[in-house]
Structure formats: C-alpha cells, structure tokens
Design a protein around this motif. Structure first.
Motif, PDB file in Angstrom:
ATOM      1  N   GLY A  22       1.322  27.381   8.307  1.00 38.14           N
ATOM      2  CA  GLY A  22       1.795  27.405   6.932  1.00 38.14           C
ATOM      3  C   GLY A  22       1.432  26.122   6.211  1.00 38.14           C
ATOM      4  O   GLY A  22       0.472  25.430   6.561  1.00 38.14           O
ATOM      5  N   ARG A  23       2.216  25.801   5.218  1.00 28.92           N
ATOM      6  CA  ARG A  23       1.960  24.636   4.380  1.00 28.92           C
ATOM      7  C   ARG A  23       2.941  23.521   4.759  1.00 28.92           C
ATOM      8  O   ARG A  23       4.129  23.750   4.918  1.00 28.92           O
ATOM      9  N   SER A  24       2.397  22.321   4.883  1.00 28.65           N
ATOM     10  CA  SER A  24       3.234  21.163   5.187  1.00 28.65           C
ATOM     11  C   SER A  24       2.813  20.002   4.295  1.00 28.65           C
ATOM     12  O   SER A  24       1.772  20.050   3.633  1.00 28.65           O
ATOM     13  N   PHE A  25       3.652  18.960   4.318  1.00 24.82           N
ATOM     14  CA  PHE A  25       3.410  17.812   3.454  1.00 24.82           C
ATOM     15  C   PHE A  25       3.533  16.531   4.274  1.00 24.82           C
ATOM     16  O   PHE A  25       4.329  16.457   5.214  1.00 24.82           O
ATOM     17  N   SER A  26       2.734  15.562   3.901  1.00 26.35           N
ATOM     18  CA  SER A  26       2.803  14.247   4.556  1.00 26.35           C
ATOM     19  C   SER A  26       2.785  13.152   3.493  1.00 26.35           C
ATOM     20  O   SER A  26       2.186  13.323   2.428  1.00 26.35           O
ATOM     21  N   ALA A  27       3.444  12.068   3.816  1.00 27.63           N
ATOM     22  CA  ALA A  27       3.518  10.927   2.897  1.00 27.63           C
ATOM     23  C   ALA A  27       2.458   9.903   3.271  1.00 27.63           C
ATOM     24  O   ALA A  27       2.336   9.510   4.436  1.00 27.63           O
ATOM     25  N   VAL A  28       1.699   9.470   2.294  1.00 28.08           N
ATOM     26  CA  VAL A  28       0.634   8.497   2.494  1.00 28.08           C
ATOM     27  C   VAL A  28       0.867   7.326   1.545  1.00 28.08           C
ATOM     28  O   VAL A  28       1.188   7.519   0.361  1.00 28.08           O
ATOM     29  N   ALA A  29       0.704   6.122   2.060  1.00 26.41           N
ATOM     30  CA  ALA A  29       0.869   4.920   1.239  1.00 26.41           C
ATOM     31  C   ALA A  29      -0.416   4.646   0.482  1.00 26.41           C
ATOM     32  O   ALA A  29      -1.476   4.469   1.084  1.00 26.41           O
ATOM     33  N   ASN A  30      -0.331   4.632  -0.820  1.00 26.67           N
ATOM     34  CA  ASN A  30      -1.473   4.354  -1.691  1.00 26.67           C
ATOM     35  C   ASN A  30      -1.267   2.975  -2.308  1.00 26.67           C
ATOM     36  O   ASN A  30      -0.328   2.760  -3.070  1.00 26.67           O
ATOM     37  N   ARG A  31      -2.132   2.032  -1.974  1.00 30.02           N
ATOM     38  CA  ARG A  31      -1.956   0.652  -2.421  1.00 30.02           C
ATOM     39  C   ARG A  31      -3.037   0.275  -3.423  1.00 30.02           C
ATOM     40  O   ARG A  31      -4.209   0.649  -3.258  1.00 30.02           O
ATOM     41  N   LEU A  32      -2.644  -0.467  -4.431  1.00 31.25           N
ATOM     42  CA  LEU A  32      -3.593  -0.945  -5.428  1.00 31.25           C
ATOM     43  C   LEU A  32      -3.099  -2.260  -6.008  1.00 31.25           C
ATOM     44  O   LEU A  32      -1.914  -2.594  -5.946  1.00 31.25           O
ATOM     45  N   LYS A  33      -4.031  -3.024  -6.580  1.00 32.54           N
ATOM     46  CA  LYS A  33      -3.739  -4.301  -7.231  1.00 32.54           C
ATOM     47  C   LYS A  33      -4.113  -4.194  -8.699  1.00 32.54           C
ATOM     48  O   LYS A  33      -5.173  -3.672  -9.042  1.00 32.54           O
ATOM     49  N   THR A  34      -3.237  -4.701  -9.535  1.00 29.44           N
ATOM     50  CA  THR A  34      -3.474  -4.602 -10.966  1.00 29.44           C
ATOM     51  C   THR A  34      -2.680  -5.677 -11.691  1.00 29.44           C
ATOM     52  O   THR A  34      -1.792  -6.318 -11.105  1.00 29.44           O
ATOM     53  N   ARG A  35      -2.983  -5.841 -12.970  1.00 31.83           N
ATOM     54  CA  ARG A  35      -2.200  -6.721 -13.826  1.00 31.83           C
ATOM     55  C   ARG A  35      -1.405  -5.937 -14.860  1.00 31.83           C
ATOM     56  O   ARG A  35      -0.423  -6.455 -15.396  1.00 31.83           O
ATOM     57  N   SER A  36      -1.837  -4.723 -15.158  1.00 38.74           N
ATOM     58  CA  SER A  36      -1.100  -3.860 -16.075  1.00 38.74           C
ATOM     59  C   SER A  36      -1.267  -2.419 -15.625  1.00 38.74           C
ATOM     60  O   SER A  36      -2.333  -2.038 -15.117  1.00 38.74           O
ATOM     61  N   ILE A  37      -0.221  -1.635 -15.821  1.00 37.27           N
ATOM     62  CA  ILE A  37      -0.226  -0.266 -15.316  1.00 37.27           C
ATOM     63  C   ILE A  37       0.682   0.597 -16.187  1.00 37.27           C
ATOM     64  O   ILE A  37       1.682   0.110 -16.736  1.00 37.27           O
ATOM     65  N   LYS A  38       0.294   1.875 -16.333  1.00 37.76           N
ATOM     66  CA  LYS A  38       1.096   2.869 -17.045  1.00 37.76           C
ATOM     67  C   LYS A  38       1.333   4.055 -16.121  1.00 37.76           C
ATOM     68  O   LYS A  38       0.394   4.543 -15.489  1.00 37.76           O
ATOM     69  N   ILE A  39       2.575   4.512 -16.076  1.00 36.46           N
ATOM     70  CA  ILE A  39       2.948   5.627 -15.202  1.00 36.46           C
ATOM     71  C   ILE A  39       3.718   6.628 -16.048  1.00 36.46           C
ATOM     72  O   ILE A  39       4.652   6.250 -16.770  1.00 36.46           O
TER      73      ILE A  39
END
Length: 757
Positions: free
Chosen positions: A664-681
């Motif tokens: 079936g369908r499953s989910f996993s958590a992955v750490a996504n890392r980035l470096k920035t000085r400004s960000i919009k979410i």
C-alpha cells in the motif's frame, strides 16, 4: 620561593583548563581565576610576583604559538595590575612591550593589544590612573577632570528563573553595595594613588588615620587634588613619572600634616609597614525583574537623567506623573546626527494663557483684543510620563536643542552655538537566563532603536554594552513538535555555547555559572554559603563587565506573519536564535466535512511553497522556489561552528515523502536542509500552522498562513533611505549618507576576546 612556586602552579592549572583538562574536583571549574585573584588580595605584596610570572607565560605562549593562552593571561595580568598597590616601571615596561608585539597579530589580538598598550602608557606616567578611573566611573563620584559614570543593570525574567534564584541574586547584589559610601571610595582613590606613586615610602597606616579623622569636606578637597594631579599627568605628552611622584608627595605630606597638627601621634613616629592592599569596591549594580516591555528603555532614561538625586526608586513613578506633554511644534529641526522635538509652552487652551502672553512690549489696544484668536475650551492630553517631551528636553541641558522661535524673537538674543554631546554615561546590561531572555532583549533593542530614530535622546549620551550570563533551571517552557523532541537545557543555551566555542575564557569563567548560580541559590543558609555567594557571584559579574569589552555581533531577524483571517492585520516581530513552525490541529468537525469525499489521504503535514535566496560562495543572489509537504520546520540563526557566517539561517524542514509499495501507501520523514538569508513560506491549502519565536511559548502565533523572514534593518538606515528616495526616485542603490550607515541591526554581546579564529 614557595610563594612563587605556588602561584606558578595555580597559573599552569588555569592554562590546563583552557586545554580541556578540567580539574579533578568539578566544583573548582570556573573558580581557578577567582581563587588566584583572591589569594593575591589576601597578600597584595605578591602582586608583582604574579605579574612577573604572567609576563613570562605570555612570552612563552608567543614563542610556542599557544595563542589561545594569550588573551586569558593578558586579562588576568591587567586585572592584577589595576588592583596592585605598586608595580615597578620596569615590570610595566615589559608588559607594554609585549602588548605592542600583539599589533602584528590578527584580530582580536591586535585590538586588545592596542587597548592595553594605550592604558599601560598612561599608567606608567601616572601610576594608579586605571584604578582611579574605574572607581570614579563605577561609583559615580563627582569629578570634573574625569566626569564619566557607569552602572550595571542585571535583568532577569521571573518566568524563566525560580523565585529562589531571583531572591538570592537580589540579596547578593544588595550585599555587594554594603559599606561602599562615597566617602570610603574617595579615601580608597587617595590611598591607592599615593601608594602607587610613592611605593614603600608611603605611610599607609598614617594616611588612613588622617583621612579617617577628617570631615567629609576635607576628604573631597584632597580627592579633587589627587584626581586632578593624576589626570593632568596622564594627559600631558611631556609628563614625567618623577614630576608626578613629586606632586603627589606634596599632597601626601599636606594630608599627614593635619594628623600631626592634631597631635594624634608625634611626627615621624609612624612606620610604613610595607605595601598594603586597597580594596577595589564592587561596581554600582541594580537588579531588575523584567516584567514590562519598555522597562529597559525606562531604566536607561532614568540613568541618564535621574528625576531626583535623593528620591528612592519607588518614588520615581510618582515624580514622573508630574510631567505633562502640552504641545509639540510640528516643524521640529532635524539634522543628520541629532534631532530634537521642541516643546511649546502654549497648550492651545485660552484659559491657560497668561495675562500678557501675546506681545509684552506692545500696548494692548481694543483692535488687538478683537483680532486675537479666540479658543474654545478643551482638555490636555496626558501621555506616559517617560514619553513626556518636557522630561526628555529638560535632560538635554540645552545642548543641541532648538530654542522656540517665538522666544528668540521676543528677547532678540542670538542662540548660543550647540555644544557637542558627549557619551559620559555607560550602561552595562547583564542578562541572566537562557536564549529566551535574549529573544526579549532583541525585541527591546529593536524597539529602542526605532524610538531613537523617531526622537534621539539616548544615542548621543549613552554608551550601551550588553553582557550575557547563561542560567538554566527548571523545565523548559517551549513548544513540542510531533517529530522533534522537547527542547532540552543544552538547546536553550545555544548562544552561550557559541560564545564558549568562540572565546575559551568566556567558557571557563561565564558558562560555568549556568548551573553554579542555581546550585548556590538553593544551598541551605550557612556561614560557608554566604562566604561563597556574597563574594563569588558579585566578583565574577564585576570581572566580566570590567574586562569583557570585545563584542560578538548577532544578526537580528525580522519576521512578517500573515494569518488565515483576511480581516486580521499582519504581525511583525523579530527573533534572534530560532523560529519554529508546526502544523496546527484543525477543527475536527470542519475537517470531517471538507474531507468527507477524500478516500486517499495525502499523509501528515500540510503542503507548503518555500521561496528563498540560496547562499552561494560568490555571494550572488540565487532565488529558488519549491513545493513540498511538511510537518514543520526550524530556522536556526546561531551557527553550530564559530567559523560559520553569523548572518545566515540554517533551515531544517521535515519533509513528508510518499512511498508506494506492494503493501500500500506509506510515508517517511526526510530532513531537508538549506542555508539562506531570507525566506518565504506559505501554506497552499490554506491550512494554518503555528509559529514560535526564540523557543518561548509566550511568543507563539496561531492561525498563521504565511511567514516572511529576512535580516532586520537598522531603523535609522530605513529612515534615511526613505528620505533619500524622495529626491532620487529612480535610484536603486544606496547613495549619499546611506552608503556609510550600518544597514543591518546587529545585537552586540560582549565577551573577553570576541571571536578567535
């Protein structure tokens, strides 16, 4: 030989601690420097022995390239030299020559070397100058040749520290001020100056007896004489150490003659008895529980201009209520350095006008009376007492202030040229707590800078210094995230750990207080407890603020928060260490209705669009946009390594990845890392999330739909930029004065060395 061997052993033990070899007894951690100085205080004649050993160790560290020893040894040496009763010119010359060698090394060695070389040059000409200036400024003694004043403000958040710790700190700071009257401090200055210049030829016991029996007015007279002699010798380029000693010897004999005239002992009957130590009084310390948002600004204003020299702190608020704002002339004068709002004495209410308020030199005719502007009855607006322009303007002492134009016209007198303002006051703000109180400090500092941009008052008069002592106790008051463990005590002191890695002397002397202060505060009451706490905590704070003058500047970040309710105004805030988001639990009934037709859920978290500027080596702008599903993210402003850039956000996004397999369908958590000085979410599916700033649950925002984070700009830069854009609409780059103004708002926290690369 035994004394020298014991002191050398203590110094070598202190250096081994810098290498990470901590003492076998953990209770001795952070106390090695304190016990070394206390041993010398008990026998001040050994000061020269310690200075000679420290000079040899400094020269050995330079030859062996043990640079991490240099700054701790130099601070220890200078603190010993300031408190020493008398140091020979030959020994001072060796220290001075070593400090000049540091000028060839990179920062912070050259900076500290230059500072100490300048001080030592003055100390060699006029021995006792450093001690005298420290006591005068810290005790706010009245002195025209050296009119500087300092005060230590300790701020603690009562919601972060236990009541026992706060009570213990209040008791200790009050105990540190006992028996520190201005009379006693003036006597200390006179005795130390005489002994520093005359050495063993000074009869310290007789001098003490003479001063003890004098009236206060005579002590003030001789204090002024000594201060003038020392400051004059220190400022004159052609001053000679021998001439200075001769001048002080005249004052010394004049003081002793008063005792001999009183027949308290026969002339020449007293013996010097060798060198004797003169206490270095604890600085002026006030302890404050940080309960109001603008409390920091209020305390600084009252320090610059106390309302009454004789009133108690509890009476200050009553005195402040007497100040009213009446009217502010709109066309206030603005210049690039200072700006003053001018207070009008005209309230605009007719009944407040004096009998002859219009033109006192012109006869009042009937036509004039008819043409007079009639006013309707009204009420005066009463603002916060400390916001009163009358209060602030009275504190300017007419320096640089604009006189009302009408008054100039009536009296026909040209205004006097404005005298340049001097920063005669130094406020040393010591923060006790963890990263959460530093977050509050960033808020208060940003608010202060905005207030000063609108109306300058503190900036030209006050030198502001920040210090930080980590204290952790009790359970952390932070948010929990589903896929992140509860923030521990180590994570609550990220700033302290960074400063400890950057400055080993800060790690050895200050970071060790993190758990020591709560331990001392909760110790049962006993003579041994008071012996340790009353001396140790106050002494370490005094040593830190006196010797820690190298700032580490942290970038303050601004965040703009948008809510899912369009009617709600966006919120703007700042943070220093961390921004954390987590998915907000939605209304279960609403979720049931909206997802009734869904048969395949998308997994945990919410869909986000992330737009940020990637940090590249060439420092070019590279904007990246991406979409992902996430349960939350953490933005860290404090780097894990002192070599990393402080103006950079490390963003860790917990991304949810969907996996299709046979079961079936499953989910996993992955750490996504980035470096920035400004960000919009932004949440694309309009599901709200929660935002927490600086690990403080009191600064949590709910029902957030979007956030924008960028480095916080200096308010004065923004104001000047706006003014410049009015005249050059098509200019995109900084022009004129804006080019030379600091652009980013940085929060400086003082350490002993700054950042040692």
């Amino acid at each position: 030989a035994e004394v020298e061997s014991d002191i050398l052993r203590r110094v070598r033990t202190l250096l081994r601690e810098l290498d990470g070899h901590h003492p076998a007894c953990q209770s001795d951690r952070g106390m090695l420097r304190w016990t070394l100085h206390k041993k010398i205080d008990q026998n001040p004649s050994n000061s020269s022995v310690l200075v000679r050993i420290l000079v040899k160790e400094l020269e050995r560290a330079e030859r062996g390239d043990f640079r991490h020893y240099i700054i701790p040894l130099l601070h220890t040496l200078m603190y010993t030299l300031i408190k020493a009763p008398c140091i020979s010119d030959e020994l001072c010359s060796r220290v001075y020559d070593f400090c000049k060698k540091l000028l060839t090394l990179p920062k912070p060695f050259c900076t500290i070397g230059l500072d100490y070389a300048m001080r030592l040059k003055m100390e060699r000409t006029a021995p006792g100058t450093l001690y005298q200036r420290m006591v005068i400024s810290e005790q706010s003694l009245k002195s025209d040749p050296y009119p500087y004043q300092e005060k230590i403000f300790i701020f603690a958040d009562p919601e972060l520290l236990s009541e026992a710790i706060c009570n213990a700190l209040v008791t200790d700071t009050e105990a540190a001020q006992v028996s520190q009257s201005p009379r006693a401090c003036m006597c200390y200055v006179v005795i130390h100056a005489m002994q520093a210049s005359l050495g063993e030829g000074c009869d310290v016991s007789g001098l003490k007896r003479s001063l003890q029996d004098m009236p206060t007015s005579d002590i003030e007279h001789w204090f002024r004489q000594v201060v003038a002699a020392v400051e004059c010798a220190g400022h004159e380029a052609s001053a000679d150490r021998g001439q200075h000693a001769a001048r002080l010897e005249e004052i010394y004999h004049a003081i002793l003659s008063t005792l001999q005239a009183a027949s308290l002992f026969p002339p020449g009957d007293a013996s010097s008895g060798g060198l004797q130590g003169t206490p270095l009084p604890n600085p002026n310390i006030s302890f404050h529980l940080w309960t109001e948002e603008d409390q920091l600004w209020k305390e600084l204003v009252l320090f610059i201009r106390p309302l009454s020299q004789s009133c108690e702190p509890n009476c200050l608020s009553q005195d402040l209520d007497n100040f009213e704002i009446q009217d502010i002339i709109s066309d206030c004068e603005y210049c690039e350095q200072t700006r003053f709002s001018v207070l009008s004495t005209d309230s605009g209410i007719e009944r407040d006008l004096p009998v002859a308020a219009e033109e006192p030199f012109a006869p009042c005719s009937a036509e004039t009376e008819q043409s007079r502007l009639h006013r309707k009855g009204g009420i005066k607006k009463k603002l916060s007492p400390l916001e009163s322009v009358a209060f602030l303007q009275a504190g300017c002492n007419s320096a640089g202030a604009k006189s009302p134009a009408k008054s100039q016209k009536r009296v026909s007198v040209l205004p006097e040229p404005a005298a340049p303002l001097q920063r005669l006051h130094t406020a040393r703000i010591v923060l006790l707590g963890d990263d959460r109180i530093l977050g509050r400090l960033a808020q208060a500092y940003h608010s202060l800078r905005k207030r000063e941009t609108r109306r300058v008052f503190l900036t030209p008069r006050l030198n502001l210094q920040f210090y930080y002592i980590p204290v952790v106790t009790g359970q952390p008051n932070t948010l929990t995230v589903a896929d992140h463990a509860v923030t521990g005590q180590e994570e609550l002191c990220e700033v302290a750990r960074y400063l400890g890695r950057a400055d080993p002397w800060y790690e050895s002397n200050i970071n060790t207080l993190c758990h020591m202060i709560p331990k001392l505060a909760t110790m049962p009451s006993s003579p041994s407890k008071h012996l340790v706490t009353d001396l140790f905590i106050a002494d370490v704070i005094a040593y830190y603020v006196r010797m820690g003058v190298q700032p580490v500047c942290f970038q303050v970040y601004t965040v703009k928060i948008f809510f899912n309710d369009p009617a709600q105004e966006p919120a703007e805030d700042v943070f220093l260490t961390e921004l954390r988001t987590q998915v907000q639990e939605s209304n279960p009934h609403r979720e049931l209705n909206t997802n009734k037709k869904k048969t395949t859920p998308d997994g945990p978290g919410i869909d986000l669009t992330v737009t940020y500027r990637k940090v590249v080596v060439s420092d070019r702008v590279k904007e990246i946009a991406m979409s992902l599903r996430s349960t939350g993210l953490v933005m860290k402003a404090i780097p894990a390594d002192e070599a990393e850039d402080l103006v950079c956000l490390n963003v860790n996004i917990t991304e949810i990845i969907r996996i299709n397999n046979l079961s079936g369908r499953s989910f996993s958590a992955v750490a996504n890392r980035l470096k920035t000085r400004s960000i919009k979410i932004r949440s694309t599916e309009q599901r709200p999330f929660m935002v927490c700033l600086d690990k403080d649950s009191r600064r949590a925002y709910r029902n957030v739909i979007s956030v924008e984070v960028s480095p916080c700009l200096e308010p004065s830069y923004c104001l000047q930029k706006t003014r410049t854009m009015k005249f050059s609409l098509h200019e995109t780059e900084d022009v004129g004065l804006v080019k030379y103004m600091p652009k980013s708002l940085l929060l400086p926290i003082n350490t002993f060395a700054g950042v040692i690369q």
